[in-house]
Write an enzyme that holds these catalytic residues in place. Structure first.
Site, PDB file in Angstrom:
ATOM      1  N   GLY A  29      -5.527   5.104  20.496  1.00 33.53           N
ATOM      2  CA  GLY A  29      -5.243   3.811  21.123  1.00 33.53           C
ATOM      3  C   GLY A  29      -4.608   2.818  20.163  1.00 33.53           C
TER       4      GLY A  29
ATOM      5  CD  GLU B  72      -0.777   3.779  25.461  1.00 36.71           C
ATOM      6  OE1 GLU B  72      -1.290   3.870  26.556  1.00 36.71           O
ATOM      7  OE2 GLU B  72      -1.037   2.840  24.683  1.00 36.71           O
TER       8      GLU B  72
ATOM      9  CG  ASN C 276      -6.277  -7.104  24.663  1.00 38.25           C
ATOM     10  OD1 ASN C 276      -6.037  -8.313  24.558  1.00 38.25           O
ATOM     11  ND2 ASN C 276      -6.768  -6.397  23.679  1.00 38.25           N
TER      12      ASN C 276
END
Lengths: 498, 498
Positions: free
Chosen positions: B264, B289, B379
């Site tokens: 992450g 990501e 978030n």
């Protein structure tokens, strides 16, 4: 008769009684069996195993299946105290009672995860696979019956295999199966399905004949369950969904013949799908887990051209209809391993329209599929998560109240979360439909309360929302001292009403 | 300089100022922009748009991005009151304040869902795409900068396109991107990636040059964020994970070089990955990501051969390091559209090892990634759900307490659920690691309390579990009148302690 179904001659010497075969099972073993819903599960050997325990032997096992199975497996082993640990889904009264009493350790899992967990070794060693079969081929491969489930992985990974040849199952089932297995990472490749009807595998489960230690004859029919009559609430839910789908087609967000339909197990799901018989849609396809009675109606009405699943799950009448017309239905149906029927890759690629049933959902769109009042396991998650998360459009349906109105199926905060606000686009009750695409949580809450909640609970829900919104944080406002108060009130007073 | 970067000559006449380009944006429009983390997002045009509102114009927009973006976009538009609706993730103080105040309607989404929602029309019409570019090719195609995100779908679906050519971005980025788009169902095909390093697309985003209405020069650098120093707790978490992975390799449940790693965003995630530099693992690959600073360390140490992501997300020092050695890092890195970087199909095929951070998790293994004390958006979900659900093995990490010990990160029932008990295999805090594979909920609870909870809260957690187990239903027992009492107590007294 059974010898005709064992086409590899040297395997005929493995024929024995269920009692003899059951002796391969020892205390503490892990069994992986065929079966998905009360279809295609082994029956004679589990009954023989249960008998050993009833006769005083101390024996406990871990049981992994496709999904729920019939009473001869889950029920008999639970009542005999043999069932100690259970994966990944069940619907049997006795196993459910054991789970809720804490005597059966149960892990409720995404069905698509189970086959790979077997291969990854995450369940530990698989001692025995017990597989119901239609027949064994000349090469020793196994032809499944009315379901596929985890059988391919069970056969591949188990130390030894026991086959139950079920002579009550129609030989016309031969050819309906399409068995394809993925490799383990890092060697896994794309699954080459681009349409519901694609056949990519073999009509049998590959099996090393040396692993088959016993073949047992069985003539007990699948213990299929009745489907509830299609009631007014289910009809309304179905009509709301069909109207919505028609509008999506008109807005060019869906093709005229929709996209492959997925529908959960049970009476409401059966009714929702059945509603399509009266609709103007045709050339439909289905990519789903279970093929229930309404699918036969849709096939007969010429509405559905192909239905892909991992099991036939008919009612008693449906089973007769299926058996009498097997060749007809076999042309329109494919049974796949549940790794493939429920695979995220395929569900997302095809863009399934997922329709599953909830126990309750909350104002912000979180869904409880499994635990009543937080703690009481009903059945389990099944494949709902596999499909919901990966769908083109995901619907969750429920009747707006339960227990004669004392339970609201729409609550401030669900008592157990199986699907999150991030996973579902459309909520439906008999009251109406809430399309929550693009809405922030408080907008979602108003849409769900307005369209889905029962009138008796709307004001209470709005009151919770309005008071929560007066707090400091307004994105998805909750009152931490009231979030589960509706459930608590029901447990203490017998009603969620104040 | 900017003209050199517009290789299609006829497009050079579209060069204009940011103020002029911003005039294409009208009140009520939906904008889809480049950007994923504070990397590769448009800067000059959003600043010009914010200025219009500051000068008194009434203007509000819906903004869809890849993930979080820098202050010139989220911050400036929030402060100017232009940001009315926001998808699918953010980390900016001002936009977060707007969301929690209820002035910005925010839908927190699985990142992999966003590109297809754009294509499906679920966000409505996309009026304008605003894309930061390195250059425009001879054919009018767009070369992205430090991230890809939703840019391919934004360009394909928007009515018109505004390009910001950012001259602060190194031309050595050209060639690092691999742009591949899926078709919509029913025409979608398998994504042909079988290894993290596979290139399957083009190094640019295909664009009809007729759609480009404005090209703006910009030299503002990405507003990258500092990474926290690697603290003792993060080191311990990293060590627990590495020890566990070593044991999985020894048990032959993982290959020696593991499987593609996903990690992450943020300091803890960066630290966890960074810990691998000191490990014995090598020939690692990453399918994730974001490519953060620790990835550069792993590449330099020869530990990681290939890292696939959708953005470079370095710290300030990391950005300098990246820019000075772009050609070196470009050999080991691929930037993909976030539809592909986060795709369930690819994550599951490759068998990623997913490592994400939680705000809190509960004794039964449900995870809160987003909302503090139930209501306060931090978030957002990001890609954690895309990876967690589809991983070979999924880890969630958190430090066991927060707020100087007044908050326990392990609670009876999380105040918001983003990932369920069905999704995660391993929980880790600085205290230790709980491997919950194959465990039923009450076993899971004891493993998590024993291994992960802070000593100050262990007894309280066990007390809750023990009392809950005395109830009628023992599968996943809860006390509905106490489930959120820890959060309620914190909100009222400032501490979860009694």
């Amino acid at each position: 008769m059974i010898l005709d179904r064992i086409r590899m001659e040297k395997l005929r010497e493995k024929v024995m009684t269920a009692d003899e075969a059951a002796l391969f099972i020892k205390d503490g073993m892990t069994l992986a069996t065929s079966g998905f819903t009360p279809s295609g599960y082994p029956k004679a050997v589990p009954l023989a195993l249960a008998k050993r325990a009833e006769n005083g032997e101390e024996i406990g096992v871990t049981l992994i299946t496709g999904a729920s199975v019939g009473d001869e497996l889950d029920g008999a082993l639970s009542r005999a105290g043999v069932l100690k640990r259970r994966f990944p889904y069940q619907t049997n009264n006795d196993s459910r009672n054991g789970i809720n009493a804490g005597t059966v350790a149960y892990q409720d899992m995404h069905l698509s995860h189970v086959p790979q967990f077997i291969e990854y070794g995450f369940f530990g060693n698989i001692d025995i696979a017990i597989i119901e079969a239609l027949a064994i081929t000349e090469e020793g491969n196994i032809i499944p019956t009315t379901s596929v489930g985890i059988s391919p992985q069970a056969v591949a990974e188990a130390d030894i295999v026991i086959v139950e040849i079920n002579t009550s199952q129609s030989m016309a089932l031969e050819g309906v199966h399409d068995i394809y297995m993925t490799k383990k990472p890092p060697f896994r490749e794309p699954i080459p399905i681009t349409h519901s009807g694609d056949r990519i595998g073999t009509p049998y489960i590959t099996c090393d004949p040396e692993k088959i230690v016993a073949i047992v004859e069985c003539d007990i029919a699948d213990k299929v369950r009745p489907l509830g009559a299609i009631d007014e609430d289910s009809k309304k839910i179905s009509q709301h969904i069909i109207k919505f789908l028609e509008a999506e087609v008109a807005a060019k967000r869906l093709p005229k013949n929709l996209l492959p339909l997925q529908s959960g197990v049970g009476s409401v799901a059966n009714a929702v799908l059945g509603g399509l018989v009266e609709s103007d849609f045709d050339n439909l396809t289905c990519y789903t887990e279970v093929i229930q009675d309404s699918m036969f109606d849709l096939i007969d009405a010429g509405k559905v051209t192909i239905a892909s699943g991992t099991s036939f799950t008919p009612s008693e009448e449906g089973l007769i209809r299926l058996n009498e017309n097997m060749e007809h239905y076999a042309k329109h149906c494919i049974l796949r391993p549940m790794e493939i029927s429920n695979h995220p890759e395929v569900a997302r690629r095809l863009g399934v329209i997922a329709m599953n049933t909830a126990i309750e959902f909350d104002i912000y769109g979180h869904v409880n599929s499994t635990n009543i009042m937080g703690s009481r396991m009903m059945n389990g998650l099944g494949g709902s998560g596999d499909f919901t998360r990966n769908a083109y459009l995901s619907f969750f349906t429920t009747v707006s109240t339960a227990k004669n109105g004392d339970i609201s199926s729409i609550v401030p905060f669900v008592s157990h979360v199986d699907h999150t606000e991030h996973d579902v686009e459309v909520f439906v009750t008999e009251q109406g439909l809430a399309d929550v695409r693009g809405l922030c949580p408080t907008e979602r809450a108003r849409a769900i309360i307005e369209n889905c909640a029962h009138p008796n609970y709307k004001e209470m829900l709005l009151d919770y929302l309005n008071r929560a919104e007066t707090g400091k944080f307004s994105h998805e406002p909750h009152l931490m001292d009231e979030s589960h108060s509706w459930h608590d009130r029901f447990l203490k007073t017998g009603s969620m009403k104040k």
